[in-house]
Design a protein around this motif. Structure first.
Motif, short mmCIF file in Angstrom:
data_model
loop_
_atom_site.label_atom_id
_atom_site.label_comp_id
_atom_site.label_asym_id
_atom_site.label_seq_id
_atom_site.Cartn_x
_atom_site.Cartn_y
_atom_site.Cartn_z
N MET A 1 7.55 2.15 14.58
CA MET A 1 6.35 2.07 13.74
C MET A 1 5.65 3.42 13.60
O MET A 1 5.67 4.22 14.52
CB MET A 1 5.34 1.08 14.35
N ILE A 2 5.03 3.64 12.45
CA ILE A 2 4.22 4.82 12.24
C ILE A 2 2.91 4.62 12.99
O ILE A 2 2.33 3.55 12.99
CB ILE A 2 3.94 5.00 10.73
N THR A 3 2.42 5.67 13.65
CA THR A 3 1.17 5.53 14.39
C THR A 3 0.08 6.48 13.88
O THR A 3 -0.97 6.60 14.48
CB THR A 3 1.40 5.80 15.89
N GLU A 4 0.31 7.13 12.77
CA GLU A 4 -0.68 8.03 12.18
C GLU A 4 -1.92 7.23 11.77
O GLU A 4 -1.81 6.20 11.12
CB GLU A 4 -0.07 8.71 10.96
N ARG A 5 -3.10 7.72 12.16
CA ARG A 5 -4.34 7.05 11.78
C ARG A 5 -4.96 7.76 10.59
O ARG A 5 -5.48 8.87 10.71
CB ARG A 5 -5.32 7.04 12.96
N VAL A 6 -4.87 7.18 9.43
CA VAL A 6 -5.44 7.76 8.22
C VAL A 6 -6.34 6.72 7.59
O VAL A 6 -5.92 5.59 7.34
CB VAL A 6 -4.33 8.18 7.23
N GLY A 7 -7.60 7.08 7.36
CA GLY A 7 -8.52 6.14 6.74
C GLY A 7 -8.27 6.03 5.25
O GLY A 7 -8.31 7.04 4.53
N LEU A 8 -7.99 4.86 4.76
CA LEU A 8 -7.66 4.62 3.36
C LEU A 8 -8.60 3.56 2.81
O LEU A 8 -8.90 2.57 3.49
CB LEU A 8 -6.21 4.14 3.22
N THR A 9 -9.04 3.73 1.59
CA THR A 9 -9.89 2.74 0.92
C THR A 9 -9.08 2.09 -0.18
O THR A 9 -8.65 2.76 -1.13
CB THR A 9 -11.16 3.39 0.35
N ALA A 10 -8.85 0.79 -0.05
CA ALA A 10 -8.03 0.06 -1.01
C ALA A 10 -8.86 -0.39 -2.20
O ALA A 10 -10.03 -0.76 -2.06
CB ALA A 10 -7.39 -1.15 -0.34
N ARG A 11 -8.23 -0.35 -3.37
CA ARG A 11 -8.87 -0.82 -4.60
C ARG A 11 -8.29 -2.20 -4.92
O ARG A 11 -7.27 -2.32 -5.60
CB ARG A 11 -8.63 0.17 -5.73
N ILE A 12 -8.94 -3.22 -4.41
CA ILE A 12 -8.46 -4.59 -4.58
C ILE A 12 -9.19 -5.23 -5.75
O ILE A 12 -10.43 -5.18 -5.82
CB ILE A 12 -8.70 -5.41 -3.29
N PRO A 13 -8.47 -5.82 -6.68
CA PRO A 13 -9.14 -6.44 -7.84
C PRO A 13 -9.96 -7.66 -7.42
O PRO A 13 -9.84 -8.16 -6.29
CB PRO A 13 -7.98 -6.83 -8.75
N GLY A 14 -10.76 -8.15 -8.34
CA GLY A 14 -11.64 -9.27 -8.06
C GLY A 14 -10.90 -10.55 -7.71
O GLY A 14 -9.72 -10.75 -8.04
N SER A 15 -11.60 -11.43 -7.05
CA SER A 15 -11.04 -12.72 -6.63
C SER A 15 -10.69 -13.60 -7.84
O SER A 15 -11.55 -13.86 -8.68
CB SER A 15 -12.04 -13.45 -5.74
N LYS A 16 -9.45 -14.04 -7.88
CA LYS A 16 -9.06 -14.98 -8.93
C LYS A 16 -9.85 -16.28 -8.80
O LYS A 16 -10.33 -16.84 -9.79
CB LYS A 16 -7.56 -15.28 -8.86
N SER A 17 -9.97 -16.77 -7.57
CA SER A 17 -10.66 -18.04 -7.36
C SER A 17 -12.11 -17.97 -7.79
O SER A 17 -12.64 -18.89 -8.42
CB SER A 17 -10.56 -18.44 -5.87
N CYS A 18 -12.78 -16.87 -7.45
CA CYS A 18 -14.18 -16.71 -7.87
C CYS A 18 -14.28 -16.51 -9.37
O CYS A 18 -15.17 -17.08 -10.03
CB CYS A 18 -14.80 -15.52 -7.15
N THR A 19 -13.38 -15.70 -9.95
CA THR A 19 -13.45 -15.42 -11.38
C THR A 19 -13.32 -16.69 -12.20
O THR A 19 -14.13 -16.97 -13.10
CB THR A 19 -12.36 -14.42 -11.79
#
Length: 428
Positions: A1-19
């Motif tokens: 496994m890779i063990t590098e710690r890199v902070g990433l911010t994901a761009r997740i689209p809106g909730s289908k269920s809520c929409t």
């Protein structure tokens, strides 16, 4: 496994269920509502078009950041033929809405959607006085001859899907009298909590009894301005990817106050050894360099995420058993059988029963994944491909468009080693 710690911010689209719930509630309210940051995907566009066919006006900003809905404040009138494509929410939410109006409404969809059961909803609508046809030989999923609904008290078997109940509840304020539903064998309770929470945001009068009864009064809906939070089911893929690659991924806007039960997936990842932080404004998952197994987990309440766990379970240090997922056999595909079959194609030992799946540790072999036109299978096995580069390809990588058209590009942005799971092709 890779063990590098890199902070990433994901761009997740809106909730289908809520929409899709917000779209319907806005359509049922008089006046103008705004749904901001909606999910723009095959399913939500199908739902939006279906509402337009029912006479609801929906206007979008040029980049789809906001959808403005001019609601009817009542059920539709005049009749219509409505295409639901593959969207189960359209086929289950819209017939009750139509039944509160006037006219003949014919709902149809793809062969995949026709294979999914609708009889619990049809029986419930008939019990409320609607004229409904779903018999073999019909040229549609369901045909509703609408003359309004009186309300009343019904029982509803919700062991196959919670969507039947959500559809009836959201239509209830448009009925002539209060609706009381006695719910039997409910699956996916968090989705009902979401439905009730959004109904209250649009002004509905909802009460719940200790005996499983839910009562909805006739107080009219009111327009609302709603920001759709990121989709928790979709976030499960980037969270799992963080857990198995040793990175840190944060999804902003998906925090402790989320309406979505599927955020509970991160609690499952915590059991595998991942470091999980749930704050008011977002959730972060960090892989710790070890992926533990050796446990059984009931994922019946968060069944849309069971495939995410199952697909990466071969990387664990001991078997993982997932239970409580019988209703997953009736989704876009028989998800238990499809996941087990794909794992075996990868050389992984997988055992299944009516409502469970056990996955044993192993080294994935090169395999072409059969997606069954199911977006969640494609996205889940893409995470396994990230952790085992060069081994996984998909027979239908485009099926992710049902809920996350930009999935492959976002995975490549977050994880540069990610390969588009098509032989010889990389994401750009």
């Amino acid at each position: 496994m890779i063990t590098e710690r890199v902070g990433l911010t994901a761009r997740i689209p809106g909730s289908k269920s809520c929409t899709n719930r917000a779209l319907l509630l806005a359509a049922a309210a008089p006046g103008t509502s705004r749904v901001r940051a909606p999910l723009v995907s095959d399913d939500t566009l199908t739902f939006r078009d279906a509402l337009t066919a029912l006479g609801v006006r929906v206007a979008a900003t040029p980049a789809d950041e906001c959808w403005e809905i001019t609601g009817l404040g009542r059920g539709p009138a005049g009749g219509a033929r409505v295409w639901c494509a593959d969207a189960g929410t359209a086929a289950r939410f819209l017939p009750p809405f139509a039944a509160t109006g006037e006219g003949e409404y014919v709902f149809d969809g793809s062969g995949q959607l026709r294979a999914r059961p609708l009889w619990p909803l049809a029986d419930a609508l008939a019990g409320l006085g609607a004229e409904v046809r779903t018999a073999a030989g019909e040229d549609a999923l369901i045909r509703v001859t609408a003359r309004g609904l009186d309300g009343g008290e019904i029982g509803l078997d919700s062991s196959l899907s919670s969507q039947y109940l959500s559809g009836l509840l959201m239509a209830a304020p448009l009925m002539r009298g209060p609706l009381v539903v006695k719910v039997h064998r409910l699956v996916s309770r968090p989705y009902i909590d979401m439905t009730l929470g959004l109904m209250r945001r649009f002004g509905a009068d909802v009460t719940e009894g200790p005996d499983g009864r839910i009562e909805v009064g006739t107080r009219p809906y009111v327009p609302a301005d709603l920001v759709v939070e990121p989709d928790a089911s979709t976030a499960s893929y980037v969270f799992a990817a963080a857990a198995v690659t040793g990175r840190t991924v944060t999804v902003p806007g998906l925090g402790a106050g989320s309406l979505q039960g599927d955020l509970g997936f991160v609690d499952v990842l915590r059991r595998t050894g991942a470091d999980v932080r749930i704050g008011d404004s977002g959730t972060s998952v960090t892989g710790t360099g070890r992926f533990r197994g050796g446990f059984s987990v009931d994922m019946g309440e968060i069944s849309d995420t069971f495939m995410t766990l199952a697909a990466v379970a071969p990387l664990a240090d001991a078997p993982i058993t997932i239970t409580g997922i019988a209703h997953a056999r009736l989704k876009e595909s028989d998800r238990i059988s499809a996941v087990a079959g794909n794992l075996r194609a990868c050389g992984i030992r997988a055992e299944e029963g009516p409502d469970w799946l056990t996955v044993h540790p192993g080294v994935p072999l090169p395999a072409r994944i059969a997606c069954h036109r199911d977006h969640r299978i494609a996205m889940a096995f893409s995470v396994l491909g990230l952790a085992a580069p060069g081994t996984i390809t998909l027979d239908d990588p485009g099926c992710v468009g049902k809920t996350f058209p930009g999935f492959h590009n976002e995975m490549r942005r977050l994880f540069p080693a990610y390969e588009l799971p098509v032989p010889g092709v990389r994401a750009h």
